[in-house]
Design a protein around this motif. Structure first.
Motif, mmCIF file in Angstrom:
data_model
loop_
_atom_site.group_PDB
_atom_site.id
_atom_site.type_symbol
_atom_site.label_atom_id
_atom_site.label_comp_id
_atom_site.label_asym_id
_atom_site.label_seq_id
_atom_site.Cartn_x
_atom_site.Cartn_y
_atom_site.Cartn_z
ATOM 1 N N LEU A 112 0.878 -1.111 -0.144
ATOM 2 C CA LEU A 112 0.056 0.102 0.053
ATOM 3 C C LEU A 112 0.944 1.324 -0.166
ATOM 4 C CD1 LEU A 112 -2.724 1.172 0.328
ATOM 5 C CD2 LEU A 112 -2.454 1.082 2.757
ATOM 6 N N PHE A 113 0.592 2.167 -0.814
ATOM 7 C CA PHE A 113 1.187 3.302 -0.974
ATOM 8 C C PHE A 113 0.065 4.537 -0.617
ATOM 9 C CE2 PHE A 113 5.575 3.125 -3.631
ATOM 10 C CZ PHE A 113 5.930 2.311 -2.727
ATOM 11 N N TYR A 114 0.386 5.679 0.008
ATOM 12 C CA TYR A 114 -0.391 6.827 0.421
ATOM 13 C C TYR A 114 -0.265 7.489 -0.690
ATOM 14 C CZ TYR A 114 -0.841 4.926 5.102
ATOM 15 O OH TYR A 114 -0.880 4.251 6.333
ATOM 16 N N GLY A 115 -1.642 8.018 -1.247
ATOM 17 C CA GLY A 115 -1.247 9.410 -2.265
ATOM 18 C C GLY A 115 -2.696 9.469 -3.064
ATOM 19 N N SER A 116 -2.717 10.588 -3.564
ATOM 20 C CA SER A 116 -4.192 10.863 -4.147
ATOM 21 C C SER A 116 -3.905 10.584 -5.738
ATOM 22 C CB SER A 116 -4.522 12.242 -4.017
ATOM 23 O OG SER A 116 -3.383 13.015 -4.695
ATOM 24 N N VAL A 145 1.836 -1.439 -6.825
ATOM 25 C CA VAL A 145 1.220 -1.058 -5.778
ATOM 26 C C VAL A 145 -0.273 -0.601 -5.609
ATOM 27 C CG1 VAL A 145 3.463 0.060 -5.224
ATOM 28 C CG2 VAL A 145 1.836 1.477 -6.212
ATOM 29 N N VAL A 146 -0.746 -0.537 -4.636
ATOM 30 C CA VAL A 146 -2.140 -0.163 -4.473
ATOM 31 C C VAL A 146 -2.308 1.244 -3.687
ATOM 32 C CG1 VAL A 146 -4.293 -0.272 -3.127
ATOM 33 C CG2 VAL A 146 -3.115 -2.357 -4.116
ATOM 34 N N MET A 147 -2.809 2.376 -4.431
ATOM 35 C CA MET A 147 -2.523 3.840 -4.000
ATOM 36 C C MET A 147 -3.994 4.079 -3.371
ATOM 37 S SD MET A 147 -0.478 6.360 -4.117
ATOM 38 C CE MET A 147 0.655 5.918 -5.574
ATOM 39 N N ARG A 148 -3.849 4.463 -2.113
ATOM 40 C CA ARG A 148 -5.079 4.890 -0.947
ATOM 41 C C ARG A 148 -4.477 6.291 -0.625
ATOM 42 N NH1 ARG A 148 -7.776 2.521 -4.044
ATOM 43 N NH2 ARG A 148 -9.388 0.919 -3.471
ATOM 44 N N ALA A 149 -5.382 7.111 -0.263
ATOM 45 C CA ALA A 149 -5.333 8.136 0.387
ATOM 46 C C ALA A 149 -4.833 8.052 2.082
ATOM 47 C CB ALA A 149 -6.535 9.083 0.827
ATOM 48 N N GLY A 150 -5.065 6.805 2.468
ATOM 49 C CA GLY A 150 -4.542 6.729 3.893
ATOM 50 C C GLY A 150 -4.598 5.047 4.280
ATOM 51 N N LYS A 151 -4.587 4.847 5.553
ATOM 52 C CA LYS A 151 -4.851 3.484 6.004
ATOM 53 C C LYS A 151 -6.076 2.865 5.557
ATOM 54 C CE LYS A 151 -2.701 4.234 10.767
ATOM 55 N NZ LYS A 151 -3.113 4.118 11.958
ATOM 56 N N LEU A 152 -6.077 1.609 5.175
ATOM 57 C CA LEU A 152 -7.000 0.694 4.557
ATOM 58 C C LEU A 152 -7.604 -0.277 5.453
ATOM 59 C CD1 LEU A 152 -8.488 0.379 1.684
ATOM 60 C CD2 LEU A 152 -6.677 -1.509 1.310
ATOM 61 N N ARG A 153 -8.953 0.075 5.940
ATOM 62 C CA ARG A 153 -9.693 -1.316 6.437
ATOM 63 C C ARG A 153 -10.306 -2.142 5.578
ATOM 64 N NH1 ARG A 153 -14.264 -2.620 8.975
ATOM 65 N NH2 ARG A 153 -14.219 -3.528 10.744
#
Length: 394
Positions: A139-143, A210-218
């Protein structure tokens, strides 16, 4: 009955009755007075004071009526203080506690799925979201999602900036200049990261790496199965932030203000606080109350209200749980209040309280009622903070 003169003369001298000798006018008066009787008194009410007048003696006993006497029963009753405080009137509405809605995570590789997370897992930056052919996809953080291969010689772009930010946050590229340019330093950082992942050290990052998301992933749902091709939806993941959704009647919408504080009753008699984070813009028609009507009705329309819990609320493990949210409908500051059970109701619909002074005297004070909060009620009348009022025994 007195005996006759003849009869008296016939009696022996020692048995004859003789008139007592009277030496003075006072003794003469006493002798002529009838036998004494126990004195009787008369109770008279004078100006709220009960007076017992005892005939012939001039003596009197002073009593007091209910509102002025230090009554024994008043002394035995417990009292509570009149306080100056702030009272808040709340309206409670049922809601549901859960996590923010998520979106699908798509696999874009050519291999097969060899590892999947479980529902409820929280994935942070650098952690694997799933595995393909035995290798982690982190997981990577980003928009800005990766939409092209990132490598040396490419044109500048924000996707390069996102890559460098994540590499630096994970401890790669100590001398990396974080910008939109893919340099040799960027390529070196990528190779170090790939070495630790156990993949080919190419210095190139493809969109599916990678998987890009704004923050932590639940993880809220796992859709794929192990061994399936790593293509398409794998799982659904949302934010780790909890929120409460309340369907508030539009008639009560004035109670909801973004940023306003609310109280929350959690399962297990636990309580927490939160704030209104947002208000929905689309109302939903509610069910009609009439049994003769079917379908939906605008008279019961609701609009979603979203509430964010304060940190450390203790509700982290609750998902989809019913809760009750208290919205502030009115607030009165710096008012006088007494316990609700100190109120005395009259037949005409008015209320009073019994005030007890330091000497134990009791007086009735009419009051007008204001806001209620828990076991306290706002009162207006001839009262001041610190006075004592009677309350019934619990």
């Amino acid at each position: 009955m007195w005996e006759s003169e003849a009869t008296r003369e016939s009696l022996p001298e020692q048995e004859r009755w003789t008139e007592p000798e009277i030496d003075s006018a006072e003794e003469r008066y006493e002798a002529s007075s009838p036998p004494r009787r126990r004195r009787r008194g008369v109770w008279v009410m004078l100006g709220g004071v009960v007076v017992l007048v005892i005939g012939g003696s001039g003596a009197a006993y002073l009593g007091q009526d209910e509102d002025s006497k230090p009554a024994r029963s008043a002394k035995k009753l417990p009292t509570a203080g009149v306080v100056r405080t702030d009272l808040i009137d709340t309206t409670e509405v049922d809601g549901t506690l859960g996590y923010t809605s998520g979106s699908a995570v798509l696999a874009e590789g050519a291999g097969r799925l060899t590892w999947l997370p479980r529902v409820g897992d929280v994935i942070e930056r650098g952690d694997r979201v799933y595995a393909m052919d035995g290798h982690s996809v982190p997981l990577f953080y980003g928009s800005t999602p990766f939409w092209r291969d990132l490598k040396t010689g490419m044109s500048d772009g924000r996707d390069v900036l996102e890559l460098e930010r994540n590499l630096l946050a994970l401890g790669y590229g100590d001398y990396l200049s974080v910008d939109e340019e893919f340099t040799s330093a960027t390529a070196d950082a990528v190779k170090d990261w790939q070495e630790d992942l156990g993949v080919k050290e190419s210095g190139v990052v493809a969109p599916g790496d990678v998987v890009m998301r704004a923050g932590k992933l639940r993880v809220s749902e796992v859709e794929a199965q192990l061994g399936a091709p790593a293509k398409g939806p794998v799982l659904t993941g949302g934010s780790t932030r909890q929120r409460i959704t309340v369907d508030l009647p539009v008639t009560d919408l004035e109670m909801a203000k973004v940023g306003a504080k609310v109280t929350v009753k959690l399962p297990g008699d636990e309580s927490a606080t939160g704030r209104i984070s947002s208000i929905g813009k689309v109302a939903a028609a509610g069910k009609t109350n009439s049994k003769s009507q079917t379908g939906q009705g605008t008279e019961n329309a609701t609009i979603p209200i979203y509430v964010a819990l304060e940190k450390n609320s203790g509700a982290e493990k609750l998902d989809g749980s019913p809760v009750t949210v208290g919205f502030t409908s009115a607030e009165h500051k710096d008012v006088l209040a007494v316990p609700v059970n100190a109120l005395l109701a009259s037949a005409n619909g008015t209320y009073q309280v019994k005030v007890v002074n330091a000497a134990g005297k009791v007086r009735t004070v009419p009051v007008k009622l204001g806001l209620f909060e828990a076991d306290m009620v706002e009162v207006k009348g001839d009262l001041s903070a610190g006075m004592k009022v009677q309350v019934p025994r619990s």
